[in-house]
Design a protein around this motif. Structure first.
Motif, short mmCIF file in Angstrom:
data_model
loop_
_atom_site.label_atom_id
_atom_site.label_comp_id
_atom_site.label_asym_id
_atom_site.label_seq_id
_atom_site.Cartn_x
_atom_site.Cartn_y
_atom_site.Cartn_z
N PRO A 3 -29.55 -5.35 -32.60
CA PRO A 3 -30.10 -4.06 -31.95
C PRO A 3 -29.23 -3.01 -32.69
N GLU A 4 -29.73 -1.73 -32.54
CA GLU A 4 -28.94 -0.55 -32.77
C GLU A 4 -28.08 -0.37 -31.84
N ARG A 5 -27.06 0.27 -32.54
CA ARG A 5 -25.72 0.38 -31.54
C ARG A 5 -24.98 1.79 -31.70
N ILE A 6 -24.72 2.15 -30.60
CA ILE A 6 -24.08 3.62 -30.65
C ILE A 6 -22.65 3.70 -30.03
N GLY A 7 -21.67 3.99 -30.66
CA GLY A 7 -20.17 4.06 -30.50
C GLY A 7 -19.90 5.22 -29.48
N TYR A 8 -19.23 5.01 -28.54
CA TYR A 8 -18.57 6.14 -27.79
C TYR A 8 -17.17 5.95 -27.66
N ILE A 9 -16.40 7.05 -27.67
CA ILE A 9 -14.98 7.29 -27.46
C ILE A 9 -14.81 7.94 -26.01
N ILE A 10 -14.25 7.00 -25.08
CA ILE A 10 -14.05 7.37 -23.69
C ILE A 10 -12.51 7.76 -23.42
N TRP A 11 -12.30 8.82 -23.01
CA TRP A 11 -11.09 9.29 -22.60
C TRP A 11 -10.62 8.83 -21.24
N VAL A 12 -9.73 8.26 -20.81
CA VAL A 12 -9.60 7.67 -19.48
C VAL A 12 -8.22 8.18 -18.93
N SER A 13 -7.94 8.33 -17.55
CA SER A 13 -6.76 8.56 -16.92
C SER A 13 -5.90 7.23 -16.54
N ASP A 14 -6.66 6.37 -16.32
CA ASP A 14 -6.34 5.23 -15.63
C ASP A 14 -6.70 3.89 -16.48
N LEU A 15 -5.68 3.32 -17.09
CA LEU A 15 -5.80 2.03 -17.74
C LEU A 15 -6.35 0.88 -17.07
N LYS A 16 -5.76 0.76 -15.75
CA LYS A 16 -6.13 -0.45 -14.95
C LYS A 16 -7.75 -0.48 -14.89
N SER A 17 -8.21 0.71 -14.79
CA SER A 17 -9.78 0.81 -14.44
C SER A 17 -10.86 0.61 -15.57
N TYR A 36 -7.27 6.09 -24.67
CA TYR A 36 -9.00 6.13 -24.80
C TYR A 36 -9.33 4.67 -25.14
N VAL A 37 -10.66 4.77 -25.13
CA VAL A 37 -11.33 3.29 -25.17
C VAL A 37 -12.60 3.54 -26.37
N VAL A 38 -12.57 2.62 -27.34
CA VAL A 38 -13.90 2.62 -28.16
C VAL A 38 -14.84 1.62 -27.48
N MET A 39 -15.95 2.18 -27.40
CA MET A 39 -16.92 1.27 -26.84
C MET A 39 -18.18 1.23 -27.52
N TYR A 40 -19.11 -0.02 -27.67
CA TYR A 40 -20.41 0.36 -28.35
C TYR A 40 -21.49 -0.13 -27.25
N ASP A 54 -20.16 9.27 -17.02
CA ASP A 54 -19.40 10.44 -16.46
C ASP A 54 -19.27 10.44 -14.88
N LYS A 55 -20.14 9.48 -14.08
CA LYS A 55 -19.70 9.36 -12.74
C LYS A 55 -18.38 8.78 -12.39
N GLN A 56 -17.80 8.00 -13.24
CA GLN A 56 -16.70 7.16 -13.10
C GLN A 56 -15.45 8.13 -12.75
N PHE A 57 -14.49 7.82 -11.80
CA PHE A 57 -13.29 8.70 -11.35
C PHE A 57 -12.53 8.76 -12.33
N PHE A 58 -12.32 7.60 -13.21
CA PHE A 58 -11.00 7.47 -14.14
C PHE A 58 -11.58 7.85 -15.65
N VAL A 59 -12.86 8.44 -15.84
CA VAL A 59 -13.15 8.87 -17.11
C VAL A 59 -12.92 10.34 -17.05
N ARG A 60 -12.17 10.91 -18.16
CA ARG A 60 -12.14 12.20 -18.44
C ARG A 60 -12.99 13.14 -19.29
N LYS A 61 -13.27 12.24 -20.31
CA LYS A 61 -14.35 12.82 -21.37
C LYS A 61 -14.85 11.81 -22.13
#
Length: 87
Positions: A3-17, A36-40, A54-61
């Protein structure tokens, strides 16, 4: 067929989450120093996953990765100069 995949870079404030991100897609890389996390994610679910992230509390951007749109086929426009260096 894959399947076609899209990559996201997620800046987080807490690595445990970060463990919670596995339910949204495939976590490819986690940077512990820069937080940060790279996710497909599958392309058909990309918009709804983006809203949920975007609704998650530990996600900054959340940024989209443009790696799929980069040109990866290269051509050699210059002449080959190796014949000058051969004996």
């Amino acid at each position: 067929m894959l399947p076609e995949r899209i990559g996201y870079i997620i800046w987080v404030s807490d690595l445990k989450s970060v463990k919670n991100l596995d339910r949204y897609g495939t976590v490819h890389y986690i940077s512990k120093r820069l937080h940060y996390v790279v996710m497909y994610v599958n392309a058909d679910r990309a918009e709804e996953v983006l809203k949920q992230l975007d609704k998650q509390f530990f996600v900054r951007k959340v940024e989209r990765s443009y790696r799929n749109e980069l040109k990866t086929e290269y051509t050699k426009n210059t002449e080959d100069k190796t014949h000058f260096y051969s004996m």
